[in-house]
Write a protein that holds these residues in place. Structure first.
Motif, short mmCIF file in Angstrom:
data_model
loop_
_atom_site.label_atom_id
_atom_site.label_comp_id
_atom_site.label_asym_id
_atom_site.label_seq_id
_atom_site.Cartn_x
_atom_site.Cartn_y
_atom_site.Cartn_z
N VAL A 1 -11.48 -6.98 10.62
CA VAL A 1 -10.57 -5.76 10.77
C VAL A 1 -11.00 -4.88 11.92
O VAL A 1 -9.73 -5.12 13.10
N ILE A 2 -11.69 -4.70 12.49
CA ILE A 2 -12.44 -4.15 13.81
C ILE A 2 -11.74 -4.81 15.15
O ILE A 2 -11.30 -4.06 15.67
N LEU B 1 2.05 -0.12 -4.14
CA LEU B 1 1.78 -0.77 -2.96
C LEU B 1 2.24 -0.16 -1.37
O LEU B 1 3.73 0.15 -1.66
N LEU B 2 1.28 -0.23 -1.31
CA LEU B 2 2.10 0.37 0.30
C LEU B 2 1.48 0.05 2.06
O LEU B 2 0.47 -0.48 1.72
N VAL B 3 2.89 0.11 2.37
CA VAL B 3 2.91 -0.80 4.38
C VAL B 3 2.11 0.77 5.18
O VAL B 3 3.15 1.48 4.97
N GLU B 4 1.58 0.73 5.93
CA GLU B 4 1.19 2.12 6.72
C GLU B 4 0.46 1.93 7.91
O GLU B 4 -0.77 1.09 7.62
N HIS B 5 1.21 2.73 9.38
CA HIS B 5 0.22 2.44 9.86
C HIS B 5 -1.28 3.75 9.76
O HIS B 5 -1.86 3.92 10.88
N ASN B 6 -0.88 5.13 9.09
CA ASN B 6 -1.84 5.75 9.20
C ASN B 6 -3.02 5.85 8.60
O ASN B 6 -3.03 5.97 7.91
N MET B 7 -4.11 5.67 9.64
CA MET B 7 -5.54 5.12 9.16
C MET B 7 -5.95 5.97 7.98
O MET B 7 -6.57 5.76 7.18
N ASP B 8 -6.16 7.55 8.68
CA ASP B 8 -6.17 8.55 7.63
C ASP B 8 -6.06 8.84 6.42
O ASP B 8 -6.50 8.52 5.27
N PHE B 9 -4.22 8.83 6.60
CA PHE B 9 -3.73 8.74 5.34
C PHE B 9 -4.09 7.52 3.82
O PHE B 9 -4.38 7.76 3.11
N VAL B 10 -4.19 5.71 4.56
CA VAL B 10 -4.53 5.24 3.70
C VAL B 10 -6.04 5.10 3.35
O VAL B 10 -6.02 4.97 2.41
N MET B 11 -6.70 5.74 4.05
CA MET B 11 -8.26 5.52 4.22
C MET B 11 -8.28 6.86 2.90
O MET B 11 -9.29 6.36 1.49
N ARG B 12 -7.74 7.86 3.20
CA ARG B 12 -7.65 8.67 2.19
C ARG B 12 -7.44 8.42 0.30
O ARG B 12 -7.87 9.09 -0.07
N ILE B 13 -6.41 8.25 0.83
CA ILE B 13 -5.24 7.80 -1.08
C ILE B 13 -5.48 6.43 -1.44
O ILE B 13 -5.44 6.18 -3.07
N SER B 14 -6.04 4.75 -0.54
CA SER B 14 -5.91 4.09 -1.35
C SER B 14 -6.94 3.44 -2.18
O SER B 14 -8.18 4.35 -1.63
N PRO C 1 -11.80 1.15 0.69
CA PRO C 1 -11.61 1.43 1.57
C PRO C 1 -12.84 0.86 2.80
O PRO C 1 -12.84 0.66 3.92
N ALA C 2 -14.31 1.20 1.98
CA ALA C 2 -15.42 1.29 2.74
C ALA C 2 -15.28 0.20 2.96
O ALA C 2 -15.79 -0.18 4.60
N GLU C 3 -15.24 -1.10 2.73
CA GLU C 3 -15.31 -2.35 2.61
C GLU C 3 -14.74 -2.79 3.90
O GLU C 3 -15.29 -3.31 5.18
N VAL C 4 -13.45 -2.11 3.79
CA VAL C 4 -12.86 -3.00 5.46
C VAL C 4 -13.12 -1.94 6.06
O VAL C 4 -12.86 -2.40 7.13
#
Lengths: 588, 298
Positions: A576-577, A537-550, A567-570
């Motif tokens: 969220v936007i 379970l991770l908390v992160e601000h870097n969206m590219d990173f989050v979208m890539r690995i979650s 990721p796609a839904e979110v």
């Protein structure tokens, strides 16, 4: 190697009183031996666990009086009076330790100072019990009924007791015990998250130091056949501190060296009795301001390097164990999920988390995102047990964690990294990783293995090395955290968390503030963790990173869950936007 | 009977006022630097002895007080400059985080020794500051009170009020709070952090000096009274949580009064009970009367 050093020391203790016939020197050697025991107790307390005590004279007095009174007024034999006195000192240590638990640093210094003061006053004024300044006469001496040989016997008992305590101290300093104490000294919240029961450790150290100091007190009581309250003033507490500081605080051989130097100075300046306080004060200032590492630090600098290498054999970088061996337990285990049920938490009226529900599926990477102040770190800290939740439940697999303290949660397989890194600065990288492994290393026979083997932690070190290799940072094993780049320190924290062999890992901003290349490395490492069956379970601000690995993302805003999905839904979710648009400039 | 109680109350208030002043010095230093002088009580002792000698030598009380304060101010400056600030250069690697406790205690030992050499080891009586004789009494509402004690209470109240004014109403007070909050931010705001810190230690030592001048005529002084005052001032500051000036005021007054009554009922061990009480109190309220416990989470 160290076996031979100990055997040599034992022979020296055995021969010394037979060679040196001058009773004055034997008397001095007795005093050095038993005073060193008290100083060792203080060295472990202050040097390793970082707890300041200005009241060690109190424990010394408790041990001395308990043993002397039982032996003199009640006719107890010494073999009964001394152990009983140690128990009494231990009880005093527990009481002061309980105060110590609730207080830190300055408060602790104050509380121990007050404790020493109270004991001093009691020994002066409770004349019926202690004899006050007039003292207790006719205390039996430790001479085994042989008046002529008595001093020699006394020296042997004191000397061998010191050697025994010194070996114990060496073991504490060079094993997991010392490492754990250093961790607690540096950061208690960190120590909890690697599974250490901090209150028990801190009180335990106090009791240990009280018993050792009380033991020295019993020797003192049975040395001359007379004790009076004059011996137990604050000046004794200060003298013990002076000894530990001159010798080298936090070094295993500091106490004996410091005691030797202090007593030599005392004897050398006996004619300058009028200025003895000034000498003590002067030594404190001189050493602390000029040579904070003490005599041991100087000896190390001056010693020929061959000798120092032989004596202080630091195990060389160990060969890495095969990774399979390290994670064999994980492989055999099923992955475990984490669920957070209706957690709420408020800080003085402000709701940081409202009714948050979160379900992390076993063996997946789950991200918790949201704008600044959305309550992400609160949720992580509530899961780890550093904050208590106001309501709601937390479940790891089938176990409810809600009521458990942080260290028990860690032992059940919850590991975490911190947003602001928590590495132990006084330990090299490899030892920081070892801290994560304490729960998994077999403990039985640790002392004997240490005694006969220069590299007694070979297996654990091999495994730690293998984890570093796994994360691609094995060349950093011998460096200290302060010398590493920020990204490398993040990797070391990750390695430490991996070493805990967790079922679930909580990563608080694993890639914040590091460069693109390092972000990639950490991303790959996290994906490898998932392969090993660890739930993340991770908390992160870097969206590219989050979208890539979650695999799955939960979005928090103002303490509320506003979206949950893959990721796609979110990414497509209008809420969220909206939550992110208003704060675009700030978060970058 | 009531007379006796009221007299004890006034004595307690007088000592409580002294403890409060001494503890304020610890508080202000700790607020700004998270360090303090473990020889605060010994600074008080030096103040008491200096003022005694000067007054006996025939110097007018006000001038004597001024000279004592100049001496104590210099001591405070020297303390910060010579044994506290130099420790910074070792960072966390050298010695322990609490080296300052030992260096300031070291200075305290040296001061005790100097006092022994100058004034001898025996006890001394300081002449009264305000009244003609030590036992000068005044009748208030039919009860005899020591003039000296009443005036000590009044004077201490003025100093405490001035202290609050400095802390909460002046630029300097705001600078202290800014430095306490974050020294680097304070530096960026143009505050001279070093000067603020030095001033804080000077002020702390002035407060010890004032306490010393005031306490001299109330008790017997000898070179080793300092430790007792350090311990009691620390206890009082701990009741206030080292962070709440009001808590320290309440703590100081309560401590002084409790001690006076406890001494009245048990002359042998009376001074121990308030101390033991504070230790137990710390177990239940580790961060003092008013402050909330803060979790250590980073």
């Amino acid at each position: 190697m160290k076996r031979y050093v100990y055997i040599l020391m034992a022979i020296a203790i055995g021969v010394f009183p037979l060679v040196v016939e001058n009773t004055f020197y034997i008397y001095l050697a007795q005093t050095v031996a038993f005073t060193s025991i008290a100083v060792i107790g203080l060295n472990i307390l202050l040097g390793l666990s970082g707890q300041m005590s200005l009241g060690q004279a109190g424990f010394y007095a408790v041990g001395a009086y308990a043993s002397a009174i039982l032996a003199t007024n009640y006719g107890w034999p010494l073999y009964a009076a001394i152990p009983f006195a140690l128990i009494v000192s231990g009880i005093a240590g527990t009481l002061v330790g309980l105060v110590a638990l609730r207080t830190r640093g300055l408060y602790l210094a104050m509380a121990t100072l007050a404790f020493g003061f109270i004991v001093e006053i009691l020994s002066q004024r409770w004349v019926d019990l202690t004899g006050g300044t007039m003292g207790l006469m006719g205390v039996p001496t430790l001479d085994f009924g042989n008046f002529r040989m008595g001093p020699i016997y006394f020296f042997w008992v004191a000397g061998f007791t010191w050697l025994f305590v010194q070996i114990g101290s060496d073991y504490v300093f060079s094993s997991r015990w010392g490492r754990s104490l250093l961790a607690i000294k540096d950061s208690e919240s960190f120590a909890q998250t690697v599974g250490l029961n901090v209150p028990i450790w801190r009180t335990g150290v106090f009791v240990l130091s009280a018993v050792l100091t009380g033991l020295a007190g019993t020797f003192f009581a049975h040395q001359n056949g007379f004790i009076s309250s004059d011996a137990f003033s604050i000046q004794l507490s200060i003298a013990l501190l002076v000894a530990v500081v001159i010798g080298g605080l936090g070094r295993s051989y500091g106490p004996v060296l410091g005691t030797l130097i202090l007593l030599a100075i005392d004897e050398g300046t006996a004619s300058l009795h009028d200025v003895s306080l000034m000498i003590y004060g002067g030594i404190l200032l001189f050493v602390l301001l000029g040579f904070p590492e003490g005599a041991i630090g100087l000896v190390r600098k001056l010693m020929p390097s061959i000798l120092s290498r032989a004596l202080m054999a630091v195990p060389s970088s160990p060969a890495a164990a095969p990774l399979e061996e390290v994670f064999s337990q994980n492989r055999r285990r099923e992955s475990v999920g984490l669920s957070i049920e209706a957690i709420s938490k408020s800080y003085s009226g402000i709701l940081a988390a409202q009714n948050v529900n979160l379900s992390v599926a076993p063996g997946t990477i789950h991200a918790l995102i949201g704008p600044n102040g959305a309550g992400k770190s609160t949720v992580i800290n509530v899961i780890a047990g550093l904050y208590g939740a106001d309501s709601g439940r937390i479940r790891l697999g089938e176990t409810y964690l809600t009521k458990l303290p942080a260290h028990k949660r860690a032992r059940l397989g919850l590991a975490r990294t911190f947003q602001n890194l928590q590495l132990i600065g006084s330990l090299p990288v490899l030892d920081n990783v070892l801290l994560g492994m304490e729960r998994n290393v077999p403990r039985a026979g640790g002392f004997w293995r240490w005694l006969v083997d220069t590299n007694h932690e070979r297996i654990a070190r091999g495994q730690a090395m293998s984890i570093l290799q796994f994360l691609g940072i094995e060349e950093l094993a011998g460096h200290y955290p302060a010398d590493l780049s920020y990204g490398h320190r993040k990797l070391v924290e990750l390695a430490r968390a991996v070493a805990q062999q967790p079922k679930v890992m909580l990563l608080d901003e694993p890639v914040a503030g590091i460069n693109t290349h390092e972000v990639k490395e950490i991303g790959e490492a996290i994906l490898k963790l998932r392969e090993l069956g660890i739930t993340v379970l991770l908390v992160e601000h870097n969206m590219d990173f989050v979208m890539r690995i979650s695999d799955h993302i939960t979005v928090l805003d103002y303490g509320l869950v506003i979206a949950d999905g893959d990721p796609a839904e979110v990414r497509a979710n209008p809420k969220v936007i909206e939550a992110y648009l208003g704060v675009e400039e700030e978060t970058t | 009977m009531l007379d006796t109680y009221l007299q004890i109350l006034v004595s307690g208030l007088a000592m409580g006022a002294i403890y409060t002043l001494t503890a304020k010095g610890l508080f202000i230093a700790h607020l700004a630097t998270h360090k303090l002088n473990f020889g605060q009580g010994d600074f008080l002792m030096v103040g008491a002895f200096l003022s005694m000698s000067l007054i006996i030598a025939g110097i007018p009380v006000l001038l004597a007080a001024l000279l004592v304060l100049i001496a104590l101010g210099l001591l405070g400056w020297g303390l910060e400059r010579l044994v506290i600030r130099p420790l910074d250069r070792f960072g966390i690697s050298g010695g322990s985080t609490y080296s300052w406790i030992l260096t300031t205690a070291g200075v305290a030992l040296i001061l005790q020794n100097i006092a022994e050499l100058v004034w001898g080891k025996s006890s001394h009586y300081s002449p009264p500051l305000f009244s003609e004789g030590r036992d000068n009494v005044i009748e208030i509402a039919g009860i005899n009170m020591f003039v000296e004690e009443i005036l000590v209470i009044g004077f201490a109240a003025v100093v405490v009020a001035f202290f609050y004014y400095m802390l909460f109403r002046t630029r300097w007070g705001r600078a202290v709070y800014t430095v306490a909050f974050n020294p680097e931010a304070a530096m960026l705001l143009g505050i001279n952090v070093r000067r603020t810190v030095v001033l804080v230690f000077v002020l702390a030592s002035l407060l010890a000096g004032i306490s010393g001048i005031l306490v001299g005529p109330l008790i017997t002084i000898h070179p080793h009274i300092g430790l007792m005052f350090t311990i009691k001032a620390l206890a009082v500051a701990a009741i206030g949580g080292f962070s709440n000036p009001l808590g320290i005021l309440i703590g100081g007054v309560l401590f002084g009064v409790a001690e006076a009554f406890s001494n009245y009922y048990d002359s042998a061990f009376g001074d121990l009970y308030p101390l033991i009480f504070v230790l137990v109190f710390l177990v239940f309220r580790p961060s003092g009367l008013f402050s909330e416990a803060q979790a250590d989470v980073r």
